[in-house]
Design a protein around this motif. Structure first.
Motif, PDB file in Angstrom:
ATOM      1  N   ASN A  81       0.816  -1.217   0.000  1.00 57.71           N
ATOM      2  CA  ASN A  81       0.000   0.000   0.000  1.00 57.71           C
ATOM      3  C   ASN A  81       0.854   1.274   0.000  1.00 57.71           C
ATOM      4  OD1 ASN A  81       0.892   0.188   2.658  1.00 57.71           O
ATOM      5  ND2 ASN A  81      -1.145   0.428   3.540  1.00 57.71           N
ATOM      6  N   LYS A  82       0.180   2.419  -0.053  1.00 54.62           N
ATOM      7  CA  LYS A  82       0.873   3.706  -0.153  1.00 54.62           C
ATOM      8  C   LYS A  82       1.795   3.968   1.033  1.00 54.62           C
ATOM      9  CE  LYS A  82      -2.781   6.011  -2.811  1.00 54.62           C
ATOM     10  NZ  LYS A  82      -3.864   7.029  -2.737  1.00 54.62           N
ATOM     11  N   ALA A  83       1.340   3.588   2.244  1.00 48.51           N
ATOM     12  CA  ALA A  83       2.149   3.845   3.436  1.00 48.51           C
ATOM     13  C   ALA A  83       3.480   3.089   3.360  1.00 48.51           C
ATOM     14  CB  ALA A  83       1.385   3.434   4.694  1.00 48.51           C
ATOM     15  N   LEU A  84       3.449   1.873   2.835  1.00 45.07           N
ATOM     16  CA  LEU A  84       4.690   1.103   2.699  1.00 45.07           C
ATOM     17  C   LEU A  84       5.588   1.728   1.631  1.00 45.07           C
ATOM     18  CD1 LEU A  84       6.266  -1.317   3.729  1.00 45.07           C
ATOM     19  CD2 LEU A  84       5.180  -2.699   1.947  1.00 45.07           C
ATOM     20  N   LEU A  85       4.980   2.206   0.560  1.00 46.52           N
ATOM     21  CA  LEU A  85       5.769   2.871  -0.485  1.00 46.52           C
ATOM     22  C   LEU A  85       6.477   4.099   0.093  1.00 46.52           C
ATOM     23  CD1 LEU A  85       3.434   2.759  -3.636  1.00 46.52           C
ATOM     24  CD2 LEU A  85       4.958   1.002  -2.712  1.00 46.52           C
ATOM     25  N   ARG A  86       5.767   4.844   0.968  1.00 51.36           N
ATOM     26  CA  ARG A  86       6.381   6.033   1.585  1.00 51.36           C
ATOM     27  C   ARG A  86       7.565   5.642   2.467  1.00 51.36           C
ATOM     28  NH1 ARG A  86       0.881   7.796   1.927  1.00 51.36           N
ATOM     29  NH2 ARG A  86       0.696   7.002   4.062  1.00 51.36           N
ATOM     30  N   ILE A  87       7.447   4.540   3.197  1.00 51.50           N
ATOM     31  CA  ILE A  87       8.553   4.085   4.039  1.00 51.50           C
ATOM     32  C   ILE A  87       9.798   3.855   3.200  1.00 51.50           C
ATOM     33  CG2 ILE A  87       9.393   2.161   5.474  1.00 51.50           C
ATOM     34  CD1 ILE A  87       6.528   1.884   6.549  1.00 51.50           C
ATOM     35  N   PHE A  88       9.606   3.312   1.988  1.00 55.54           N
ATOM     36  CA  PHE A  88      10.725   3.008   1.096  1.00 55.54           C
ATOM     37  C   PHE A  88      11.048   4.162   0.145  1.00 55.54           C
ATOM     38  CE2 PHE A  88       9.968  -1.213   2.614  1.00 55.54           C
ATOM     39  CZ  PHE A  88      11.173  -1.887   2.460  1.00 55.54           C
ATOM     40  N   GLN A  89      10.312   5.285   0.267  1.00 57.39           N
ATOM     41  CA  GLN A  89      10.505   6.469  -0.568  1.00 57.39           C
ATOM     42  C   GLN A  89      10.205   6.200  -2.045  1.00 57.39           C
ATOM     43  OE1 GLN A  89      14.615   7.514   0.435  1.00 57.39           O
ATOM     44  NE2 GLN A  89      13.860   9.104   1.825  1.00 57.39           N
ATOM     45  N   CYS A  90       9.256   5.325  -2.304  1.00 55.93           N
ATOM     46  CA  CYS A  90       8.876   5.012  -3.678  1.00 55.93           C
ATOM     47  C   CYS A  90       7.602   5.774  -4.050  1.00 55.93           C
ATOM     48  CB  CYS A  90       8.651   3.511  -3.848  1.00 55.93           C
ATOM     49  SG  CYS A  90      10.174   2.539  -3.693  1.00 55.93           S
ATOM     50  N   LEU A  99      12.604  -1.801  -6.986  1.00 59.59           N
ATOM     51  CA  LEU A  99      13.582  -1.648  -5.907  1.00 59.59           C
ATOM     52  C   LEU A  99      13.819  -2.960  -5.171  1.00 59.59           C
ATOM     53  CD1 LEU A  99      15.292   0.332  -4.113  1.00 59.59           C
ATOM     54  CD2 LEU A  99      13.252   0.565  -2.689  1.00 59.59           C
ATOM     55  N   THR A 100      12.736  -3.731  -4.960  1.00 59.88           N
ATOM     56  CA  THR A 100      12.807  -4.965  -4.175  1.00 59.88           C
ATOM     57  C   THR A 100      12.881  -6.223  -5.046  1.00 59.88           C
ATOM     58  OG1 THR A 100      10.394  -5.140  -4.102  1.00 59.88           O
ATOM     59  CG2 THR A 100      11.467  -3.914  -2.316  1.00 59.88           C
ATOM     60  N   VAL A 134       8.658  -9.563  13.889  1.00 54.66           N
ATOM     61  CA  VAL A 134      10.106  -9.454  13.714  1.00 54.66           C
ATOM     62  C   VAL A 134      10.493  -7.991  13.512  1.00 54.66           C
ATOM     63  CG1 VAL A 134      10.624 -11.761  12.820  1.00 54.66           C
ATOM     64  CG2 VAL A 134       9.764 -10.028  11.258  1.00 54.66           C
ATOM     65  N   GLU A 135      11.729  -7.684  13.833  1.00 53.61           N
ATOM     66  CA  GLU A 135      12.302  -6.376  13.556  1.00 53.61           C
ATOM     67  C   GLU A 135      13.514  -6.588  12.655  1.00 53.61           C
ATOM     68  OE1 GLU A 135      13.268  -4.256  17.113  1.00 53.61           O
ATOM     69  OE2 GLU A 135      11.277  -4.488  17.985  1.00 53.61           O
ATOM     70  N   TYR A 136      13.671  -5.721  11.684  1.00 59.44           N
ATOM     71  CA  TYR A 136      14.812  -5.853  10.781  1.00 59.44           C
ATOM     72  C   TYR A 136      15.081  -4.519  10.085  1.00 59.44           C
ATOM     73  CZ  TYR A 136      10.858  -6.757   7.615  1.00 59.44           C
ATOM     74  OH  TYR A 136       9.658  -6.701   6.945  1.00 59.44           O
ATOM     75  N   ARG A 137      16.207  -4.475   9.404  1.00 58.48           N
ATOM     76  CA  ARG A 137      16.576  -3.268   8.673  1.00 58.48           C
ATOM     77  C   ARG A 137      16.103  -3.355   7.215  1.00 58.48           C
ATOM     78  NH1 ARG A 137      22.835  -3.499  10.011  1.00 58.48           N
ATOM     79  NH2 ARG A 137      22.266  -5.719   9.960  1.00 58.48           N
ATOM     80  N   ILE A 138      15.853  -2.193   6.637  1.00 63.20           N
ATOM     81  CA  ILE A 138      15.544  -2.096   5.217  1.00 63.20           C
ATOM     82  C   ILE A 138      16.458  -1.033   4.605  1.00 63.20           C
ATOM     83  CG2 ILE A 138      13.128  -2.755   5.550  1.00 63.20           C
ATOM     84  CD1 ILE A 138      12.476   0.307   5.065  1.00 63.20           C
ATOM     85  N   VAL A 139      16.565  -1.045   3.289  1.00 64.52           N
ATOM     86  CA  VAL A 139      17.307   0.006   2.586  1.00 64.52           C
ATOM     87  C   VAL A 139      16.325   0.751   1.700  1.00 64.52           C
ATOM     88  CG1 VAL A 139      19.193   0.547   1.018  1.00 64.52           C
ATOM     89  CG2 VAL A 139      19.406  -1.386   2.583  1.00 64.52           C
ATOM     90  N   ARG A 140      16.200   2.042   1.935  1.00 63.62           N
ATOM     91  CA  ARG A 140      15.264   2.852   1.156  1.00 63.62           C
ATOM     92  C   ARG A 140      15.854   3.228  -0.203  1.00 63.62           C
ATOM     93  NH1 ARG A 140      12.601   7.316   5.042  1.00 63.62           N
ATOM     94  NH2 ARG A 140      14.700   8.164   5.032  1.00 63.62           N
ATOM     95  N   LYS A 141      15.035   3.860  -1.016  1.00 64.89           N
ATOM     96  CA  LYS A 141      15.460   4.200  -2.376  1.00 64.89           C
ATOM     97  C   LYS A 141      16.705   5.079  -2.396  1.00 64.89           C
ATOM     98  CE  LYS A 141      13.092   7.141  -4.903  1.00 64.89           C
ATOM     99  NZ  LYS A 141      12.021   7.763  -5.726  1.00 64.89           N
TER     100      LYS A 141
END
Length: 201
Positions: A81-90, A99-100, A134-141
């Motif tokens: 959804n849009k909120a997840l896209l914002r987290i990844f700056q997409c 990206l993924t 779970v908690e983990y790291r992500i890499v944004r755009k």
């Protein structure tokens, strides 16, 4: 493991729509524009299409990041959804999929992936309700690294096979605050111990 079969026809139709749309290279961005589009008419009758469209738009507008992906070796992403896209700056779902590489495996920072997948599998195996956290790291755009919290639910679907519904929130600031408070407590404890040692001289 207590697995649940999705029985709601609209959810089944939505999942089938998302899966079939990907197979036909129909953008999910297009599916969110209108239930009158050719994308719907080629996959569902109009009455069902209208209801599926409403469900998809509801999920797209949720304030929390929301993800659906297949629970198989590829872990292909069916919806974000849009909120997840914002987290990844997409700016679009297609950009997020690029990206993924359209896989949950590439959402998780590579150094965290093995531990995350092992934790998810173990939690689902021992959870009465097929839930995991779970908690983990992500890499944004832009290349920046963020921490996220992932609340997942494993579900069996007749339409597309086993899937995960996942709520994802950016936990970077929360984690930084927790570490700051922990450091303050450690510092306070060390200072107290040092004062007590000085008084005992």
């Amino acid at each position: 493991m207590n697995t649940h079969i999705i029985k709601h026809n609209l959810i089944e139709n939505m999942l089938m729509l998302l899966s079939t749309a990907q197979e036909k290279n129909i953008s999910t961005d297009l599916l969110l524009q209108s239930s009158d589009s050719f994308a719907y008419s080629s996959l569902l009758n109009q009455a069902v299409a209208d209801s599926v469209y409403e469900i998809m738009n509801f999920m797209d507008e949720m304030p929390s990041g929301f993800l659906i992906y297949q629970a198989n070796d590829d872990e292909k992403i069916l919806f974000a959804n849009k909120a997840l896209l914002r987290i990844f700056q997409c700016d679009s779902l297609s950009e997020f999929q690029e990206l993924t590489n359209n896989s949950f495996k590439n959402i998780v920072y590579h150094e965290d992936l093995d531990a995350v997948e092992l934790s998810i599998a173990e939690q689902i195996t021992h959870s009465q309700y097929d839930l995991d956290y779970v908690e983990y790291r992500i890499v944004r755009k832009d290349g920046s690294i963020r921490w996220v919290e992932d609340y997942g639910h494993f579900v069996k679907s007749k339409a597309v096979g086993d899937i995960f519904y996942v709520f994802i929130n950016d936990a970077t600031d929360k984690r930084a605050q927790h570490l700051k408070e922990k450091a303050a407590l450690i510092s306070e404890k060390e200072e107290k111990e040092a004062n007590e040692a000085w008084r005992e001289r």
